[in-house]
Design an enzyme around this catalytic site. Structure first.
Site, PDB file in Angstrom:
ATOM      1  N   HIS A  21       0.865  -1.292  -0.033  1.00  0.00           N
ATOM      2  CA  HIS A  21      -0.022  -0.127  -0.132  1.00  0.00           C
ATOM      3  C   HIS A  21       0.865   1.452  -0.136  1.00  0.00           C
ATOM      4  CE1 HIS A  21      -3.585   2.428   1.619  1.00  0.00           C
ATOM      5  NE2 HIS A  21      -2.608   3.204   1.884  1.00  0.00           N
ATOM      6  N   GLU A  22       1.811   1.403   0.841  1.00  0.00           N
ATOM      7  CA  GLU A  22       2.620   2.598   1.155  1.00  0.00           C
ATOM      8  C   GLU A  22       3.669   2.726  -0.128  1.00  0.00           C
ATOM      9  OE1 GLU A  22       2.095   4.741   3.120  1.00  0.00           O
ATOM     10  OE2 GLU A  22       0.743   3.351   4.531  1.00  0.00           O
ATOM     11  N   HIS A  25       1.731   4.862  -2.614  1.00  0.00           N
ATOM     12  CA  HIS A  25       2.151   6.188  -2.422  1.00  0.00           C
ATOM     13  C   HIS A  25       3.620   6.826  -2.839  1.00  0.00           C
ATOM     14  CE1 HIS A  25      -1.818   6.619  -0.597  1.00  0.00           C
ATOM     15  NE2 HIS A  25      -1.378   5.840   0.679  1.00  0.00           N
TER      16      HIS A  25
END
Length: 430
Positions: A21-22, A25
């Site tokens: 997920h990170e 980003h």
């Protein structure tokens, strides 16, 4: 041992999902020139880190999430310079100015143009959406492998795939055999994996009649006669059935009393097409969305499960600890390896769908708390341009900080309630 292995593997799967997920980003932020000083899995004290370029990558002590730190998440107040400086008075104004000041303090003069808030609204939407989107991608990959490579169960057979070791009621909180647990009738009578049940109490059963055989077993009582085909030879066995709590065949969430033998049938798995994957993902997204909306209604049930000794619902929400415990229970079941892997992967995919949808909620400090202000900013700018008005500037997300702190406190309380419930009154797999 398999329970511990399952817990560890699933916990690592969750951490990898968070890191994935990170990473979304991070990649999007770097693509648009935003400075990212930190990429960490976990919170609290740093256990390990390494610096590559301008970004420090590492692992922290409390493995309950992760984050990347982008500079300039909060824009300066209207009328201030790129770094901001003034303070005002008013309700919550001190908190808002402190947050704004902290954000500005991270920005060096040479990085002024690399702040998050300076990017076009659509770029900020992409950066914040990239994290949840990566969870959706991972869920799609997991479901694709599970359904197209392993396959979906299409039926059962009267051939025995596994023999349960001991009698554990469906209401038990663990699948591990207690020291004083009796052997299952099947184990005591000498059933073996690979046996094909030919007849039960004198009635023959075809290989595809497992459902009918299961109903006959539950309706019988005492010592019964079972004929099995074992390596081409027919063997007569005489198990003595026991009555215990069992999941209802028509409604697995309900518990009924019935006779128990202790066998698992062979389950056939057939690879599915990508259309089935799409249908499954759509169904899971819809059901997960409904579950997230219903979370507030689950609070009384969780409170009762923790403090009042009430029974925990099988569809109760679970946290990281609860999900990891379910992963351990999956590998500890008396099930074929293919079945255990399929259930394990599907559960991990569900976690990623939950992360995808939950992070899109339009409330800070979730990703949606930055996505929707950026969308609104883009709409305001377009309207102002059409009306010949000056650019209204960035949406002041700092003003949402008091609300963000309240939401964060609610999340902490919710997470704490889930943690305690998952320890003292966990959800179990039937």
């Amino acid at each position: 041992m398999m329970t511990v292995l399952g817990i560890v593997l699933f916990f690592l799967g969750i951490l990898l999902s968070v890191a994935w997920h990170e990473l979304g980003h991070l990649l999007a932020a770097k693509r648009f020139g935003i400075k990212v000083p930190e990429f960490f899995v976990g919170f609290g004290r740093t256990l390990w880190s390494v610096k590559r370029g301008e970004t420090e990558y590492g692992v922290k002590l409390v493995p309950l999430g992760g984050y990347i730190r982008m500079i300039g998440m909060i824009p300066p107040a209207r009328g201030e310079g790129m770094l901001g400086s003034s303070r005002r008075t008013g309700p919550f104004q001190s908190l808002i100015d402190d947050v704004r000041s902290q954000s500005a303090s991270e920005v060096r003069p040479e990085d002024v143009e690399r702040q998050f808030w300076t990017r076009a609204p659509w770029k900020r939407v992409v950066v914040m959406f990239a994290g949840p989107f990566m969870n959706l991608v991972l869920a799609v990959l997991i479901f694709t492998f599970s359904l197209m490579v392993i396959g979906a169960p299409t039926g059962t057979n009267t051939t025995v795939s596994a023999v349960s070791k001991c009698v554990v009621p469906a209401t038990a909180t663990t699948a591990v055999c207690p020291p004083d647990a009796p052997l299952t009738p099947a184990a005591a009578a000498g059933f073996q994996a690979g046996d094909r049940i030919v007849s039960f109490q004198g009635r023959p059963y075809a290989p595809d009649q497992w459902g009918d055989l299961q109903k006959a077993i539950r309706a019988a009582s005492g010592t019964v006669t079972v004929v099995v085909d074992r390596g081409g030879q027919q063997v007569e066995l005489h198990p003595t059935l026991v009555t215990t709590d069992l999941p209802d065949l028509d409604n697995p969430k309900a518990i009924v009393r019935g006779s128990f033998l202790g066998l698992s049938p062979v389950t056939f798995y057939e690879p599915q097409g990508f259309g089935v994957v799409v249908d499954r993902i759509g169904d899971v997204i819809a059901r997960t969305g409904e579950a997230i909306v219903a979370l507030p209604q689950r609070v009384p049930g969780l409170f009762g499960a923790v403090f009042l000794g009430e029974k925990r619902d099988q569809d109760s929400p679970v946290g990281v600890v609860g999900a990891s415990r379910l992963g351990g229970q999956i590998l500890d079941q008396d099930l074929p390896v293919k079945t255990e892997i399929s259930i394990f992967l599907n559960l991990l995919a569900l976690v990623n769908i939950s992360l995808f949808l939950f992070n899109l909620l339009p409330i800070p400090p979730l990703d949606g708390g930055q996505i929707f202000p950026a969308i609104w900013e883009g709409i305001r700018r377009r309207i102002a341009k059409l009306r010949g008005k000056p650019d209204p500037g960035p949406v002041d997300v700092a003003r949402l900080m008091p609300f963000a702190y309240v939401v964060a406190l609610v999340f902490v309380a919710w997470s704490g309630l889930l943690f305690v419930a998952d320890i003292i009154n966990p959800v179990t797999i039937n």
